[in-house]
Design a protein around this motif. Structure first.
Motif, PDB file in Angstrom:
ATOM      1  N   SER A 179     -13.915  12.062 -31.924  1.00 28.09           N
ATOM      2  CA  SER A 179     -14.146  10.623 -31.733  1.00 28.09           C
ATOM      3  C   SER A 179     -15.573  10.362 -31.284  1.00 28.09           C
ATOM      4  O   SER A 179     -16.267   9.482 -31.818  1.00 28.09           O
ATOM      5  N   SER A 183     -18.551   8.731 -33.563  1.00 23.89           N
ATOM      6  CA  SER A 183     -19.134   7.484 -33.073  1.00 23.89           C
ATOM      7  C   SER A 183     -20.649   7.595 -32.936  1.00 23.89           C
ATOM      8  O   SER A 183     -21.390   6.688 -33.334  1.00 23.89           O
ATOM      9  N   ARG A 191     -25.642   2.642 -39.073  1.00 23.04           N
ATOM     10  CA  ARG A 191     -25.637   1.350 -38.387  1.00 23.04           C
ATOM     11  C   ARG A 191     -26.180   0.264 -39.314  1.00 23.04           C
ATOM     12  O   ARG A 191     -27.274   0.385 -39.853  1.00 23.04           O
ATOM     13  N   THR A 261     -14.441   6.441 -24.381  1.00 21.33           N
ATOM     14  CA  THR A 261     -14.335   6.805 -25.793  1.00 21.33           C
ATOM     15  C   THR A 261     -13.911   5.615 -26.635  1.00 21.33           C
ATOM     16  O   THR A 261     -14.427   5.393 -27.741  1.00 21.33           O
ATOM     17  N   LEU A 264     -16.917   3.226 -26.877  1.00 19.92           N
ATOM     18  CA  LEU A 264     -17.954   3.797 -27.742  1.00 19.92           C
ATOM     19  C   LEU A 264     -17.548   3.685 -29.208  1.00 19.92           C
ATOM     20  O   LEU A 264     -18.353   3.269 -30.060  1.00 19.92           O
ATOM     21  N   THR A 265     -16.296   4.034 -29.509  1.00 18.54           N
ATOM     22  CA  THR A 265     -15.815   3.960 -30.893  1.00 18.54           C
ATOM     23  C   THR A 265     -15.786   2.525 -31.376  1.00 18.54           C
ATOM     24  O   THR A 265     -16.139   2.232 -32.532  1.00 18.54           O
ATOM     25  N   SER A 266     -15.381   1.605 -30.516  1.00 15.00           N
ATOM     26  CA  SER A 266     -15.317   0.192 -30.890  1.00 15.00           C
ATOM     27  C   SER A 266     -16.681  -0.336 -31.294  1.00 15.00           C
ATOM     28  O   SER A 266     -16.833  -1.016 -32.319  1.00 15.00           O
ATOM     29  N   ALA A 268     -19.333   1.486 -32.200  1.00 10.12           N
ATOM     30  CA  ALA A 268     -19.813   2.205 -33.380  1.00 10.12           C
ATOM     31  C   ALA A 268     -19.199   1.651 -34.657  1.00 10.12           C
ATOM     32  O   ALA A 268     -19.897   1.459 -35.665  1.00 10.12           O
ATOM     33  N   VAL A 269     -17.901   1.398 -34.630  1.00 11.09           N
ATOM     34  CA  VAL A 269     -17.213   0.860 -35.808  1.00 11.09           C
ATOM     35  C   VAL A 269     -17.731  -0.535 -36.145  1.00 11.09           C
ATOM     36  O   VAL A 269     -17.982  -0.856 -37.316  1.00 11.09           O
ATOM     37  N   VAL A 288     -11.578   0.779 -38.866  1.00  5.43           N
ATOM     38  CA  VAL A 288     -12.016   2.102 -38.412  1.00  5.43           C
ATOM     39  C   VAL A 288     -12.127   3.067 -39.586  1.00  5.43           C
ATOM     40  O   VAL A 288     -13.146   3.750 -39.758  1.00  5.43           O
TER      41      VAL A 288
END
Length: 493
Positions: A179, A183, A191, A261, A264-266, A268-269, A288
């Protein structure tokens, strides 16, 4: 070991013998908490609906929910340090709020936990199907694959504590590292948007009658689903070395690491989506998956599915672990029908009957998957039911603290005067979020759903409360508790 003898003696003060195998380290308890909260399962619980109701600005709902639940986790950490006993919320409320209230809270907690195991198995089965087939998943196949999840979770748990530890450790490596690594890659190399997008709703308020505030409050209700499960650490207190210190620390560390986590993933997505407006409109059903496969390339599809599957399996195993202990704690106090059988401990020093019984109940719950609307009702309650438990525990802790029935300074995890402030703030947050999650919203129900789906959390909770009150009035389980001279039982309530 000396500290194990001391832990057993500590447990004896509460009137219990050391029956479970006390071999869990602080790291193992952290792994259990991490797998139960699960950043991957958590993000999938909220991301799609978050975009629909708040657009890219949904990130802030995740942040607020994190801060609110951090208050709750801190109260739980204090309680777990004071009462290092398997049973968690049931034990705490029983001792601080009275045996009748303890039974009711424990009853609703068990129902919510079983519903959450069914929910994870049901949702995870879709990913298991995706690994082998691109065809549509029929309701019958959906249920059968869900049974596979529950069977695997039960099988690993029946092998004993050590296999569970090893699997959850592997799950942390696969889920956490993957994850975070994915990310970071998305943020650095895939990005498509700047920081300003996090303040843009992209018209998502249209799903809430044109009100940005209403859309964000709805998003906040959904965001609360991502932060469930940190209390799993408290259910293995009697299997943990030096639980007064290890359990509260593992609880908070697992919660904070998962939350980091998830956030961070939120982010990044959200930055990596080429067309976030499609996620807002619902054209992109899985933001995702789209962000990852577009950012990494088509080759990443199957490996990503495997990582998600590991997360769902680890989550199911950890939920099965703590539910079995919760039922065992209830049965040990003769609070359930067939308590003598449910409290049995096998050769591997695990509550194998309770584990099996809860797996059967969760499997029966999967039958609701034959009807999509019924499954949606179960999922809604599986998320919302826990917030009523959080609120009940925080209120009982606050009243006990103010009334002098609880002295948090007796535990090894101490907050001093800040503990009261945190407890009050936790109650305020939970009053808001419990009502927010239970609030009947047609937009959160399936398009073809009836009023039952709209009122799912309220209806299921009310039905469980009525059944629980009737059982307390007729069977009087609270009268079966053995007197414990070293622990003050509050007889009011």
């Amino acid at each position: 070991m000396d500290h194990n003898r001391a832990d057993a003696g500590d447990l004896a003060e509460y009137g219990y013998e050391q029956e479970l195998k006390r071999t869990l380290s602080a790291w193992a308890v952290f792994a259990l908490g991490f797998a139960t909260i699960s950043p991957v399962v958590g993000i999938y619980a909220v991301v799609q609906l978050g975009f629909v109701f708040a657009g890219p600005a949904w990130i802030w709902a995740v942040v607020i929910a994190f801060l609110g639940q951090l208050l709750v986790a801190t109260v739980y950490a204090e309680l777990s340090s004071q009462f290092p006993i398997t049973g968690g919320v049931y034990q705490w409320v029983r001792r601080l709020g009275g045996p009748r209230l303890g039974w009711l809270v424990g009853w609703i907690y068990l129902a919510s936990a079983v519903a959450s195991l069914t929910t994870v198995a049901y949702l995870g089965s879709s990913w298991l199907h995706m690994l082998f087939s691109d065809s549509a998943l029929s309701p019958v196949a959906h249920v059968l694959l869900g049974v596979v999840f529950i069977a695997v979770a039960l099988g690993i748990n029946l092998l004993g504590v050590d296999p569970v530890k090893h699997f959850l450790n592997a799950g942390i490596v696969a889920e956490g590292v993957a994850s975070i690594a994915v990310s970071v890659f998305l943020l650095l190399f895939a990005r498509h948007h700047g920081f300003g997008i996090l303040f843009d709703t992209m018209g998502a308020e249209s799903a809430s009658g044109g009100s940005v505030a209403a859309g964000f409050v709805t998003c906040l209700a959904v965001a609360g689903w991502a932060y469930l499960g940190f209390d799993a650490t408290t259910q293995v207190a009697e299997e943990t070395e030096q639980p007064r210190r290890s359990v509260p620390r593992a609880l908070l560390r697992s919660y904070v690491f998962v939350a980091f986590t998830v956030m961070l993933t939120s982010i990044a997505v959200t930055f990596a989506l080429r067309r976030p407006e499609d996620a807002v409109s619902g054209m992109t059903a899985d933001p995702v998956f789209d962000a990852v496969t577009q950012g990494l390339g088509g080759w990443s599809e199957k490996p990503f599915i495997v990582v998600v599957l590991i997360a769902f399996f680890a989550c199911a195993i950890s939920i099965q672990t703590y539910i079995g202990r919760a039922v065992y704690a209830f049965a040990r106090d003769r609070q359930l029908p067939c308590s003598a059988q449910l409290a049995k401990i096998g050769e591997r020093q695990i509550p194998w009957v309770s584990l099996t019984a809860t797996a059967v109940l969760a499997g029966l719950g999967l039958l609701l998957g034959l009807n999509g609307n019924a499954a949606a009702t179960l999922i809604s309650f599986g998320s919302g039911g826990f917030y009523f438990i959080f609120l009940a525990v925080a209120l009982v802790a606050l009243f006990a603290r103010l009334g002098g029935r609880w002295n948090p300074a007796a535990g090894e995890f101490r907050l001093g005067r800040a503990g009261l402030v945190i407890n009050v703030l936790a109650v305020v947050w939970l009053l808001f979020e419990a009502v927010n999650i239970a609030w009947p919203r047609a937009e959160l129900a399936p398009p073809s759903g009836s009023w039952i789906q709209v009122w799912a959390v309220v209806l299921v909770f009310s039905a469980l409360l009525v059944v629980g009150l009737a059982y307390v009035a007729i069977a009087k389980p609270h009268t079966r508790l053995s007197p414990n001279p070293s622990t003050e039982e509050v007889k009011a309530l």
